[in-house]
Design a protein around this motif. Structure first.
Motif, mmCIF file in Angstrom:
data_model
loop_
_atom_site.group_PDB
_atom_site.id
_atom_site.type_symbol
_atom_site.label_atom_id
_atom_site.label_comp_id
_atom_site.label_asym_id
_atom_site.label_seq_id
_atom_site.Cartn_x
_atom_site.Cartn_y
_atom_site.Cartn_z
ATOM 1 N N LEU A 22 0.835 -1.198 0.000
ATOM 2 C CA LEU A 22 0.000 0.000 0.000
ATOM 3 C C LEU A 22 0.872 1.251 0.000
ATOM 4 N N ALA A 23 1.904 1.246 0.850
ATOM 5 C CA ALA A 23 2.789 2.405 0.961
ATOM 6 C C ALA A 23 3.505 2.684 -0.352
ATOM 7 N N GLU A 24 3.920 1.646 -1.042
ATOM 8 C CA GLU A 24 4.578 1.830 -2.333
ATOM 9 C C GLU A 24 3.598 2.399 -3.357
ATOM 10 N N SER A 25 2.396 1.848 -3.414
ATOM 11 C CA SER A 25 1.448 2.255 -4.449
ATOM 12 C C SER A 25 0.941 3.669 -4.230
ATOM 13 N N MET A 26 0.928 4.146 -2.964
ATOM 14 C CA MET A 26 0.442 5.487 -2.682
ATOM 15 C C MET A 26 1.568 6.484 -2.447
ATOM 16 N N ASP A 27 2.798 6.071 -2.701
ATOM 17 C CA ASP A 27 3.970 6.940 -2.623
ATOM 18 C C ASP A 27 4.189 7.533 -1.231
ATOM 19 N N PHE A 28 4.130 6.668 -0.221
ATOM 20 C CA PHE A 28 4.759 6.976 1.062
ATOM 21 C C PHE A 28 5.579 5.747 1.448
ATOM 22 N N PRO A 29 6.568 5.401 0.620
ATOM 23 C CA PRO A 29 7.296 4.134 0.776
ATOM 24 C C PRO A 29 7.955 4.009 2.144
ATOM 25 N N ILE A 30 7.871 2.807 2.687
ATOM 26 C CA ILE A 30 8.411 2.514 4.010
ATOM 27 C C ILE A 30 9.785 1.879 3.852
ATOM 28 N N GLU A 31 10.806 2.501 4.437
ATOM 29 C CA GLU A 31 12.148 1.930 4.330
ATOM 30 C C GLU A 31 12.470 1.009 5.496
ATOM 31 N N GLY A 32 11.670 1.035 6.543
ATOM 32 C CA GLY A 32 11.854 0.125 7.667
ATOM 33 C C GLY A 32 10.545 -0.094 8.395
ATOM 34 N N LEU A 33 10.200 -1.354 8.678
ATOM 35 C CA LEU A 33 8.964 -1.686 9.386
ATOM 36 C C LEU A 33 9.262 -2.824 10.345
ATOM 37 N N HIS A 34 8.974 -2.629 11.625
ATOM 38 C CA HIS A 34 9.289 -3.653 12.620
ATOM 39 C C HIS A 34 8.395 -3.499 13.844
ATOM 40 N N THR A 35 8.369 -4.522 14.672
ATOM 41 C CA THR A 35 7.643 -4.422 15.933
ATOM 42 C C THR A 35 8.425 -3.526 16.884
ATOM 43 N N GLU A 36 7.707 -2.826 17.733
ATOM 44 C CA GLU A 36 8.318 -2.044 18.808
ATOM 45 C C GLU A 36 7.976 -2.717 20.137
ATOM 46 N N THR A 37 8.445 -2.118 21.233
ATOM 47 C CA THR A 37 8.210 -2.694 22.546
ATOM 48 C C THR A 37 6.791 -2.384 23.012
ATOM 49 N N GLY A 38 5.985 -3.422 23.083
ATOM 50 C CA GLY A 38 4.592 -3.285 23.488
ATOM 51 C C GLY A 38 3.728 -4.235 22.693
ATOM 52 N N PRO A 39 2.570 -4.602 23.215
ATOM 53 C CA PRO A 39 1.690 -5.547 22.518
ATOM 54 C C PRO A 39 1.053 -4.923 21.282
ATOM 55 N N GLY A 40 1.365 -5.481 20.114
ATOM 56 C CA GLY A 40 0.729 -5.025 18.881
ATOM 57 C C GLY A 40 1.239 -3.717 18.333
ATOM 58 N N VAL A 41 2.412 -3.261 18.774
ATOM 59 C CA VAL A 41 2.910 -1.964 18.319
ATOM 60 C C VAL A 41 3.943 -2.156 17.214
ATOM 61 N N LEU A 42 3.835 -1.346 16.168
ATOM 62 C CA LEU A 42 4.765 -1.348 15.049
ATOM 63 C C LEU A 42 5.406 0.030 14.921
ATOM 64 N N GLU A 43 6.568 0.053 14.275
ATOM 65 C CA GLU A 43 7.194 1.318 13.901
ATOM 66 C C GLU A 43 7.503 1.283 12.414
ATOM 67 N N ALA A 44 7.130 2.358 11.732
ATOM 68 C CA ALA A 44 7.393 2.492 10.306
ATOM 69 C C ALA A 44 8.222 3.741 10.058
ATOM 70 N N ALA A 45 9.302 3.586 9.306
ATOM 71 C CA ALA A 45 10.135 4.716 8.893
ATOM 72 C C ALA A 45 9.857 4.985 7.424
ATOM 73 N N ILE A 46 9.349 6.172 7.125
ATOM 74 C CA ILE A 46 9.015 6.550 5.760
ATOM 75 C C ILE A 46 10.268 7.114 5.095
ATOM 76 N N GLY A 47 10.449 6.824 3.832
ATOM 77 C CA GLY A 47 11.644 7.254 3.119
ATOM 78 C C GLY A 47 11.798 8.764 3.059
ATOM 79 N N VAL A 48 13.042 9.223 2.995
ATOM 80 C CA VAL A 48 13.351 10.653 2.975
ATOM 81 C C VAL A 48 12.915 11.279 1.663
ATOM 82 N N ASP A 49 12.532 12.560 1.725
ATOM 83 C CA ASP A 49 12.141 13.314 0.540
ATOM 84 C C ASP A 49 12.269 14.793 0.868
ATOM 85 N N THR A 50 12.006 15.639 -0.111
ATOM 86 C CA THR A 50 11.929 17.059 0.196
ATOM 87 C C THR A 50 10.877 17.257 1.288
#
Length: 459
Positions: free
Chosen positions: A193-221
């Motif tokens: 979804l992120a690729e198709s809508m142009d907010f590409p995710i360069e990193g996606l992983h679980t964080e500390t906590g039940p059901g929590v994720l962290e997403a890093a969106i790619g750099v841009d202007t």
């Protein structure tokens, strides 16, 4: 323009062409309000083509109500006293995106124009970036978001009174390959979804906590980064609900777990040379004079601009020691206990991470405040305090680094800030401060479970 080239749209003519090629009778048009909520509608092709050329009108109540559609009674721009007239908006052709779950449907962003433009979050970021250009710089940014996923629906959370919610997964399992592999299909869907809508995710992983994720969106202007962050938050929630789940970006949903951050990575490049304005190989930590002044401005103005990074009552439940959230306007080199983390690197990677913000912040306003404060530091040639080494939570810091502890206090600091008025304009500062005061007043109308438990019987 062929199918699948929504992100190649740059001009009004491009926008007309792609709509015609797809044979669309309607397109989606949306704008982000002061809280970062995407509002809009389906617009007919005829109306859309007209709006491309001459703009369109939308009821200005969207600048006069809160995130629960309750009308502000303390703002000047709009209200019962003005009759809630229409405000002017313009279509942003280059914002065109695919809406992958609606066939060939396209989404275009719009931004307020005319007097309403002074309050427009996207427009505010554009004005700050124009200031950067005037100084000879182009700003780049990327946003990182933490968010919790629940096995709940909009109906179930209300039936439960927002209590005893079931997270997607149990336990504290940060960076877990087990969790991401078991739920691999879900992760892949979000990445796609992120690729198709142009907010590409360069990193996606679980964080500390039940059901929590962290997403890093790619750099841009920086303006594109604002669009990407705002769209990521909106469509991650859409993605989750379409799968019988719910995602929340509120700063802290439970006192038992860390809050949810919205970290901002920033850098400046020289417009003439294309080189990093932050990188100097001959300086300690490769930190140029420009970066030092930029960090100094961010540090100096953090207490005054806090409301733009922590805009809700809930934001301030996150800003407590020991939960990976800064509590003073501190900075350090590669120090995640500080509000500002300078990251030494190369011409392409030297940057500063603004770690103060929470996931509930409006991405446009957070970027405008973080960049604007840095530019102010460059203009004034400010010098930062000494960097913190070690655990910033356990050290005593100068009084001027203290941050407001409530939304009300943060709104007062913003309202009284001369740099804020210089950078963002009187109209925006007055309006935004009033909306935050409203938010605090609304909270004071309610009795919390904590108060009942503490006072009902014993006092």
């Amino acid at each position: 323009m062929s199918e699948g080239q929504a992100r190649a749209v740059r001009t009004v003519e491009d926008a007309r062409r792609i709509v015609e090629q797809r044979g669309l009778s309607h397109v989606k048009v949306g704008m982000f309000d002061i809280d970062g909520v995407l509002l809009g509608k389906y617009m007919s092709r005829k109306k859309f083509f007209s709006a491309l050329e001459s703009g369109f009108a939308f009821c200005d109540v969207v600048l006069g109500w809160d995130s629960k559609d309750e009308l502000y009674d303390n703002v000047r721009f709009t209200g019962w006293h003005t009759g809630y007239p229409d405000a002017a908006l313009r279509i942003v052709p280059e914002s065109c995106r695919e809406v992958p779950f609606e066939g060939d449907m396209l989404l275009f962003l719009a931004e307020f124009d005319g007097p309403a433009g002074e309050l427009c979050p996207r427009g505010l970021l554009e004005r700050v970036l124009a200031r950067a250009e005037g100084l000879g710089y182009e700003a780049f940014g990327s946003l990182e978001y933490e968010f919790f996923l629940f096995q709940e629906t909009p109906e179930s959370i209300r039936e439960k009174g927002f209590r005893h919610l079931k997270p997607l997964t149990p336990d504290m399992m940060g960076y877990s390959m087990l969790r991401s592999s078991v739920h691999g299909e879900l992760y892949h869907d979000l990445l796609a979804l992120a690729e198709s809508m142009d907010f590409p995710i360069e990193g996606l992983h679980t964080e500390t906590g039940p059901g929590v994720l962290e997403a890093a969106i790619g750099v841009d202007t920086a303006l594109a980064a604002g669009d990407k962050g705002a769209l990521f938050k909106t469509f991650t929630k859409v993605w989750a609900q379409r799968r019988g789940l719910m995602a929340t970006f509120m700063a802290k949903w439970s006192p038992d777990y860390p809050g949810q951050s919205g970290h901002i990575h920033l850098s400046l490049r020289e417009r003439d040379s294309g080189r990093s304005a932050f990188f100097d190989a001959d300086q300690p930590h490769c930190m140029s004079d420009v970066q030092r002044h930029f960090v100094a401005g961010q540090q100096r103005l953090m207490p005054e601009f806090l409301a733009m990074f922590a805009p809700t009552i809930n934001s301030y439940t996150r800003l407590i020691p020991g939960f990976w959230a800064p509590t003073e306007a501190t900075w350090g080199i590669e120090n995640r206990t500080c509000a500002l983390r300078v990251i030494p690197g190369s011409d392409v990677s030297q940057r500063v991470e603004y770690r103060l913000g929470s996931a509930d912040a409006n991405p446009y306003l957070a970027l405008a405040a973080a960049i604007g404060a840095g530019l102010y530091g460059i203009e004034q040639r400010l010098e930062p305090d000494e960097p913190v080494t070690g655990n910033a939570y356990e050290q005593q810091h100068p009084a001027h680094q203290a941050l407001p502890r409530t939304l009300w206090d943060a709104a007062q600091r913003l309202r009284a800030s001369r740099p804020a008025r210089e950078l963002f304009g009187d109209a925006f500062v007055e309006h935004f401060a009033a909306t935050r005061e409203w938010e605090e007043r609304e909270f004071r109308k309610h009795i919390t479970d904590w108060e009942l438990d503490r006072y009902f019987e014993i006092i």
